[in-house]
Scaffold this motif. Structure first.
Motif, PDB file in Angstrom:
ATOM      1  N   LEU A  75      30.125  49.039  48.065  1.00 47.31           N
ATOM      2  CA  LEU A  75      29.757  47.673  47.696  1.00 47.31           C
ATOM      3  C   LEU A  75      28.732  47.084  48.659  1.00 47.31           C
ATOM      4  N   CYS A  76      28.846  47.443  49.928  1.00 48.73           N
ATOM      5  CA  CYS A  76      27.969  46.858  50.949  1.00 48.73           C
ATOM      6  C   CYS A  76      26.600  47.545  51.034  1.00 48.73           C
ATOM      7  N   ASP A  77      26.417  48.593  50.238  1.00 51.04           N
ATOM      8  CA  ASP A  77      25.112  49.253  50.183  1.00 51.04           C
ATOM      9  C   ASP A  77      24.270  48.533  49.133  1.00 51.04           C
ATOM     10  N   ILE A  78      23.616  47.455  49.545  1.00 49.59           N
ATOM     11  CA  ILE A  78      22.864  46.602  48.626  1.00 49.59           C
ATOM     12  C   ILE A  78      21.524  47.277  48.301  1.00 49.59           C
ATOM     13  N   PRO A  79      21.246  47.555  47.028  1.00 49.33           N
ATOM     14  CA  PRO A  79      20.023  48.293  46.666  1.00 49.33           C
ATOM     15  C   PRO A  79      18.747  47.533  47.034  1.00 49.33           C
ATOM     16  N   ASP A  80      17.738  48.283  47.452  1.00 49.73           N
ATOM     17  CA  ASP A  80      16.459  47.675  47.811  1.00 49.73           C
ATOM     18  C   ASP A  80      15.805  46.972  46.624  1.00 49.73           C
ATOM     19  N   TYR A  81      16.065  47.474  45.409  1.00 46.95           N
ATOM     20  CA  TYR A  81      15.363  46.911  44.262  1.00 46.95           C
ATOM     21  C   TYR A  81      15.750  45.446  44.014  1.00 46.95           C
ATOM     22  N   LEU A  82      16.966  45.056  44.412  1.00 45.05           N
ATOM     23  CA  LEU A  82      17.360  43.651  44.256  1.00 45.05           C
ATOM     24  C   LEU A  82      16.495  42.756  45.136  1.00 45.05           C
ATOM     25  N   GLU A 102      31.022  31.178  35.034  1.00 41.63           N
ATOM     26  CA  GLU A 102      31.957  32.112  35.655  1.00 41.63           C
ATOM     27  C   GLU A 102      33.393  31.618  35.523  1.00 41.63           C
ATOM     28  N   THR A 103      34.330  32.518  35.653  1.00 40.48           N
ATOM     29  CA  THR A 103      35.749  32.209  35.526  1.00 40.48           C
ATOM     30  C   THR A 103      36.371  32.020  36.902  1.00 40.48           C
ATOM     31  N   PRO A 104      36.788  30.802  37.264  1.00 41.89           N
ATOM     32  CA  PRO A 104      37.416  30.584  38.572  1.00 41.89           C
ATOM     33  C   PRO A 104      38.673  31.433  38.727  1.00 41.89           C
ATOM     34  N   GLY A 105      38.802  32.067  39.871  1.00 41.03           N
ATOM     35  CA  GLY A 105      39.988  32.870  40.143  1.00 41.03           C
ATOM     36  C   GLY A 105      39.965  34.264  39.567  1.00 41.03           C
ATOM     37  N   LEU A 106      38.859  34.674  38.951  1.00 39.94           N
ATOM     38  CA  LEU A 106      38.791  36.006  38.333  1.00 39.94           C
ATOM     39  C   LEU A 106      39.034  37.116  39.352  1.00 39.94           C
ATOM     40  N   PHE A 107      38.626  36.881  40.599  1.00 42.20           N
ATOM     41  CA  PHE A 107      38.720  37.915  41.629  1.00 42.20           C
ATOM     42  C   PHE A 107      39.975  37.759  42.493  1.00 42.20           C
ATOM     43  N   ALA A 108      40.957  37.032  41.990  1.00 37.48           N
ATOM     44  CA  ALA A 108      42.168  36.777  42.772  1.00 37.48           C
ATOM     45  C   ALA A 108      42.908  38.051  43.153  1.00 37.48           C
ATOM     46  N   ASP A 109      42.770  39.116  42.348  1.00 40.40           N
ATOM     47  CA  ASP A 109      43.478  40.361  42.627  1.00 40.40           C
ATOM     48  C   ASP A 109      42.668  41.349  43.456  1.00 40.40           C
ATOM     49  N   VAL A 110      41.521  40.886  43.956  1.00 41.63           N
ATOM     50  CA  VAL A 110      40.673  41.746  44.787  1.00 41.63           C
ATOM     51  C   VAL A 110      40.921  41.432  46.260  1.00 41.63           C
ATOM     52  N   ASP A 111      40.969  42.454  47.072  1.00 42.77           N
ATOM     53  CA  ASP A 111      41.186  42.281  48.503  1.00 42.77           C
ATOM     54  C   ASP A 111      40.129  41.358  49.104  1.00 42.77           C
ATOM     55  N   SER A 112      40.575  40.334  49.809  1.00 46.02           N
ATOM     56  CA  SER A 112      39.671  39.327  50.356  1.00 46.02           C
ATOM     57  C   SER A 112      38.669  39.916  51.346  1.00 46.02           C
ATOM     58  N   THR A 113      39.113  40.903  52.114  1.00 41.71           N
ATOM     59  CA  THR A 113      38.220  41.531  53.093  1.00 41.71           C
ATOM     60  C   THR A 113      37.063  42.234  52.403  1.00 41.71           C
ATOM     61  N   LYS A 114      37.361  42.868  51.276  1.00 44.21           N
ATOM     62  CA  LYS A 114      36.322  43.566  50.526  1.00 44.21           C
ATOM     63  C   LYS A 114      35.276  42.566  50.005  1.00 44.21           C
ATOM     64  N   ILE A 115      35.755  41.434  49.475  1.00 45.72           N
ATOM     65  CA  ILE A 115      34.836  40.416  48.953  1.00 45.72           C
ATOM     66  C   ILE A 115      33.962  39.846  50.060  1.00 45.72           C
ATOM     67  N   SER A 116      34.578  39.502  51.181  1.00 42.54           N
ATOM     68  CA  SER A 116      33.805  38.897  52.267  1.00 42.54           C
ATOM     69  C   SER A 116      32.816  39.891  52.864  1.00 42.54           C
ATOM     70  N   SER A 117      33.201  41.174  52.942  1.00 42.39           N
ATOM     71  CA  SER A 117      32.288  42.194  53.473  1.00 42.39           C
ATOM     72  C   SER A 117      31.073  42.334  52.562  1.00 42.39           C
ATOM     73  N   TYR A 118      31.328  42.367  51.254  1.00 48.89           N
ATOM     74  CA  TYR A 118      30.217  42.459  50.297  1.00 48.89           C
ATOM     75  C   TYR A 118      29.308  41.238  50.401  1.00 48.89           C
ATOM     76  N   GLN A 119      29.904  40.047  50.463  1.00 47.93           N
ATOM     77  CA  GLN A 119      29.104  38.826  50.515  1.00 47.93           C
ATOM     78  C   GLN A 119      28.244  38.785  51.768  1.00 47.93           C
ATOM     79  N   GLN A 120      28.815  39.181  52.884  1.00 46.87           N
ATOM     80  CA  GLN A 120      28.045  39.190  54.134  1.00 46.87           C
ATOM     81  C   GLN A 120      26.925  40.217  54.081  1.00 46.87           C
ATOM     82  N   LYS A 124      23.026  39.198  54.277  1.00 49.50           N
ATOM     83  CA  LYS A 124      22.175  39.769  55.325  1.00 49.50           C
ATOM     84  C   LYS A 124      20.937  40.415  54.723  1.00 49.50           C
ATOM     85  N   LYS A 125      21.122  41.115  53.601  1.00 51.34           N
ATOM     86  CA  LYS A 125      19.999  41.791  52.939  1.00 51.34           C
ATOM     87  C   LYS A 125      18.990  40.783  52.397  1.00 51.34           C
TER      88      LYS A 125
END
Length: 410
Positions: A75-82, A102-120, A124-125
């Motif tokens: 997830l954290c490997d953000i493609p250059d084309y974006l 978007e649907t609020p709470g759709l990602f409630a079952d996803v690990d919070s660390t994974k989401i925050s790592s992807y967002q960061q 950064k990219k």
């Protein structure tokens, strides 16, 4: 939804929102299930002689599957084309229309660390490109369309069809669109009211604002010395008028990065990265969040505050009367675009250069010297209440009431 009404909304977004200019590139970012409305926006853009329209579709359900099944490393490997696609559009001086759906709470079952790592990783990219919008180098606008999932979150007691209709009605009312009016003209008049509030606040030139209410908020927010209150429409660096947010009821300013002290309690939940944070508060010392708590979603709040050095400081303070149309609707949208315009709010993260006189022509170092905050995030949270009191304090210590019982006094 009636197609004529949809077209009127699309026309408003194109003409008063991004205000696409003849020959200009327009980039539309939308959920895949909103392709019909995106197509109407494309048609309306070409009617006003856009040079080209590019549409980027995403699907929140596919994104959800990615979050559940991909490794954090993947997830954290953000493609250059974006990055390159965005840079291409910005180099062409494009304008950007983003359609929130978007649907609020759709990602409630996803690990919070994974989401925050992807967002960061994504921030950064892409962060070298963020200044384009923050500095209004091109026009941009954010609007919204309902989905069944979002509608059921807002109106849980209604059947799906009725909930969707209710959310459609609320959204169209918020952007002043109906069958019989001219929303472009109505937005022009609305803009004048917001500009009036800005002129009064700028004439007072307060050194700081003091917020108090019965939730326990007792907060002093210092303003940068050369601050500039802004609200309603904005001007791009090419002198093109546009409306960044539809709806909007706010006037906002730049806090002095190191001059906020006290405690603030959120008055509405915050939907962030697909999860909901609720019943939370912050304590600030010399501008920095030094303590915080949330009854729900504290792990998400922690990851937000750890985005970078600037994420624990404020980048915006915004005033909205409690008797604004969105507030009086008594609808909790679970979407910042709407909820922030029903309540006074603060934003953690980056400041807007237009909120300091001459800021649009300053580089990052110059803005920092003026007291601006820099960050890869800009996240609004709401704290306005019916009993909110706001005092403006001038350099000589004189105090002037700005808000009483949640509303402007002038």
């Amino acid at each position: 939804m009636d197609k004529a009404l949809l077209r009127k909304y699309a026309s408003l977004a194109v003409r008063s929102g991004v205000n696409v200019q003849p020959g200009q590139l327009l980039v539309i970012n939308a959920q895949a299930n909103q392709y019909e409305f995106a197509g109407l926006c494309v048609e309306e853009a070409y009617k006003v002689h856009a040079g080209k329209v590019m549409v980027n579709y995403v699907d929140e359900n596919l994104q959800h599957l990615d979050m559940l099944n991909c490794t954090t490393e993947t997830l954290c490997d953000i493609p250059d084309y974006l990055y390159e696609a965005r840079k291409y559009a910005q180099d062409k001086k494009a304008c950007f229309l983003s359609i929130v759906s978007e649907t609020p709470g759709l990602f409630a079952d996803v690990d919070s660390t994974k989401i925050s790592s992807y967002q960061q990783a994504r921030n950064k990219k892409m962060s070298p490109l963020y200044r384009y919008m923050m500095n209004n180098e091109g026009q941009w606008c954010v609007i919204a369309l309902p989905t069944v999932g979002w509608a059921k979150k807002v109106f849980p007691d209604l059947e799906e069809k009725e909930a969707l209709q209710a959310l459609w009605k609320a959204i169209l009312q918020s952007v002043k669109v109906d069958e019989n009016n001219d929303p472009v003209e109505i937005w022009t008049q609305h803009d004048k009211k917001l500009k009036y509030y800005c002129s009064v606040l700028n004439k007072h030139h307060f050194q700081k604002l003091h917020f108090t209410n019965s939730l326990g908020t007792d907060l002093y927010v210092g303003l940068v010395k050369k601050h500039n209150w802004v609200g309603g429409s904005s001007l791009s660096t090419s002198n093109v008028q546009f409306n960044p947010n539809m709806p909007t009821e706010e006037v906002f300013c730049m806090p002095d990065k190191y001059n906020t002290n006290g405690t603030v309690y959120a008055s509405k939940p915050l939907s962030y990265n697909g999860k909901v944070i609720d019943k939370f508060n912050f304590t600030f010392t010399d501008g920095k969040v030094t303590d915080y708590h949330a009854e729900k979603g504290e792990d998400i709040l922690k990851s937000l505050l750890e985005s970078d050095e600037g994420s624990r400081y404020l980048g915006e303070v915004a005033l909205i009367s409690y008797n604004s149309p969105l507030s009086l609707s008594n609808i909790l949208f679970y979407e910042t675009l709407f909820d922030e315009n029903a309540s006074c709010h603060l934003a953690l993260g980056a400041s807007y250069p237009e909120n300091v006189i001459g800021g649009m022509n300053m580089d990052d170092e110059q803005l920092a010297q003026e007291g601006a905050n820099d960050s890869i995030i800009h996240v609004d949270f709401m704290f306005g209440t019916p009993d909110l009191k706001v005092e403006g304090i001038k350099e000589d210590g004189q105090k002037i009431i700005v808000f009483d019982k949640g509303n402007f006094v002038f």
